[in-house]
Design a protein around this motif. Structure first.
Motif, short mmCIF file in Angstrom:
data_model
loop_
_atom_site.label_atom_id
_atom_site.label_comp_id
_atom_site.label_asym_id
_atom_site.label_seq_id
_atom_site.Cartn_x
_atom_site.Cartn_y
_atom_site.Cartn_z
N GLN A 70 0.81 -1.21 0.00
CA GLN A 70 0.00 0.00 0.00
C GLN A 70 0.85 1.26 0.00
OE1 GLN A 70 -2.37 -0.73 3.52
NE2 GLN A 70 -4.07 -1.42 2.28
N ASN A 72 0.64 5.65 1.01
CA ASN A 72 0.21 6.40 2.20
C ASN A 72 -1.30 6.65 2.25
OD1 ASN A 72 2.66 6.73 3.57
ND2 ASN A 72 3.28 8.31 2.11
N THR A 73 -1.98 6.51 1.13
CA THR A 73 -3.43 6.73 1.14
C THR A 73 -4.19 5.44 1.38
OG1 THR A 73 -3.64 6.40 -1.24
CG2 THR A 73 -3.19 8.63 -0.48
N GLY A 74 -3.44 4.33 1.48
CA GLY A 74 -4.09 3.06 1.69
C GLY A 74 -4.53 2.40 0.41
N VAL A 89 6.03 3.62 1.59
CA VAL A 89 4.86 4.03 2.36
C VAL A 89 5.27 4.75 3.63
CG1 VAL A 89 3.49 2.12 1.47
CG2 VAL A 89 4.68 1.86 3.65
N ALA A 93 3.10 3.57 8.09
CA ALA A 93 2.27 2.63 7.33
C ALA A 93 2.92 1.26 7.23
CB ALA A 93 2.01 3.20 5.93
N HIS A 97 1.09 -2.03 8.69
CA HIS A 97 0.83 -3.22 7.89
C HIS A 97 1.30 -4.47 8.63
CE1 HIS A 97 0.30 -5.86 4.49
NE2 HIS A 97 1.60 -6.11 4.42
N ILE A 200 -3.80 7.66 9.43
CA ILE A 200 -2.66 7.99 8.56
C ILE A 200 -2.05 9.34 8.93
CG2 ILE A 200 -3.48 6.59 6.63
CD1 ILE A 200 -4.48 9.16 5.32
N ASN A 201 -2.80 10.19 9.64
CA ASN A 201 -2.28 11.50 10.05
C ASN A 201 -1.70 11.48 11.46
OD1 ASN A 201 -2.91 12.81 7.64
ND2 ASN A 201 -4.99 13.26 8.32
N HIS A 205 3.51 5.62 14.52
CA HIS A 205 2.79 4.44 15.02
C HIS A 205 3.01 4.21 16.51
CE1 HIS A 205 6.84 3.19 13.94
NE2 HIS A 205 6.70 2.20 14.79
#
Length: 334
Positions: A70, A72-74, A89, A93, A97, A200-201, A205
């Motif tokens: 994926q 960054n927008t998925g 990514v 991300a 994953h 995502i923002n 993580h």
């Protein structure tokens, strides 16, 4: 005991240090007894990283390789979207994953360039077993800071950065300055069930995970270092201490970086408040980071008040004054 921990290791062009890192995991106390899977997610490496992993897979059945599919927008990448070079990514991300692939009751995160000390897995696991694992639990440790050749620069990240070891006790402090590195964490499935999917923002993580753990459960620090935290030119996030002269000479550059980082943290705090609002059935606790989350809309006199009473703060004096400048020069957002 049946293996009950999955390790998620995110890679990207990590050929220089990766094998040494994986060997340190394999040489850890109780690696064979406690580790269920070593899940490696790669972010489009173009060096020898994949070859190294495939060779190690043939020697260790716990290791498995997954290429992150994926962006960054998925959205799933096609060959047409990146015909010339692999698409990255990014670490958030890539780790997210890997986390989505885990199945074990407990999870650890691993960077590609550090070295785990032999007792890291055992001590972290012993600590989390003392907790109520029906609720979110996150254990993290201090880390020994080294240069690229593993020569010690500081025995303690907290000492190097002049951060109090109780900083994580206050979620408002933790929302503004993270002290829990993913590479030192062990957490449980109860935390992951609430924290995923990671927005995502979000800033990063590991920062998101520790904030979720602090609000809905418990965060515990092991005060001794359990990893060698290698500093080199390619660190995504490092722990290098800059000299005062260096800070003064490059002050405009550092202030711009600080400003960007600060407002990203504010965005993450807003995301946490939204998460809490949507999940009131999980926790009746009112968000305690309201002042920080809404600082962008606050007039200057309120911002200064937050700064004076340390509702908006940093762990060291220099950071506090840089923060004051940011609060004064940034326009109010209505």
């Amino acid at each position: 005991m049946k293996p009950c921990i999955d390790i998620v290791l995110a890679t990207y062009n990590g050929e220089q240090y990766l094998e040494q890192q994986i060997e340190s995991l394999q040489n850890s106390e109780q690696y064979h007894q406690l580790i269920n899977r070593l899940i490696i997610t790669d972010d489009g490496s173009s060096d020898a990283t994949i070859a190294i992993i495939n060779r190690l897979i043939s020697l260790d059945s716990k290791i498995e390789l997954h290429i992150n599919p994926q962006n960054n927008t998925g959205l799933t990448l096609s060959s047409e979207s990146c015909p010339a070079i692999p698409c990255r990514v990014g670490p958030l991300a890539n780790f997210a994953h890997g986390l989505s692939l885990t199945t074990a009751p407990y999870i650890m995160l691993c960077d590609q360039d550090d070295v785990w000390l032999p007792n890291k897995i055992t001590l972290s696991f012993q600590e989390i077993l003392k907790k109520d694992n029906d609720s979110p639990q996150l254990i993290f440790s201090d880390k020994r800071i080294t240069d690229k050749n593993l020569n010690t620069l500081s025995e303690s990240y907290f000492s190097l950065k002049n951060i109090p070891t109780n900083w994580h006790h206050d979620i408002e402090h933790l929302a503004q300055q993270n002290v829990a590195s993913g590479c030192t964490m062990l957490f449980n499935r109860a935390l992951l069930n609430i924290a995923m999917p990671i927005p995502i923002n979000a800033y990063m993580h590991d920062w998101w995970l520790v904030l979720i753990a602090k609000h809905y459960g418990e965060v515990t620090l092991i005060k001794q270092p359990l990893i060698l935290y290698r500093q080199h030119d390619n660190n995504n996030i490092g722990a290098k201490k800059r000299r005062l002269t260096q800070l003064l000479v490059n002050f405009p550059h550092y202030l711009a970086d600080f400003q960007t980082s600060f407002w990203r943290a504010v965005t993450q705090a807003q995301l946490l408040c939204q998460h809490i609002e949507k999940s009131k059935q999980l926790s009746p606790i009112v968000p305690t980071i309201t002042s920080f989350a809404h600082i962008a809309a606050a007039p200057k006199y309120k911002r200064i008040g937050y700064w004076l009473n340390k509702k908006v703060t940093r762990s060291n004096l220099l950071g506090r004054y840089a923060l004051l400048i940011i609060l004064l020069i940034t326009k109010r957002k209505h």
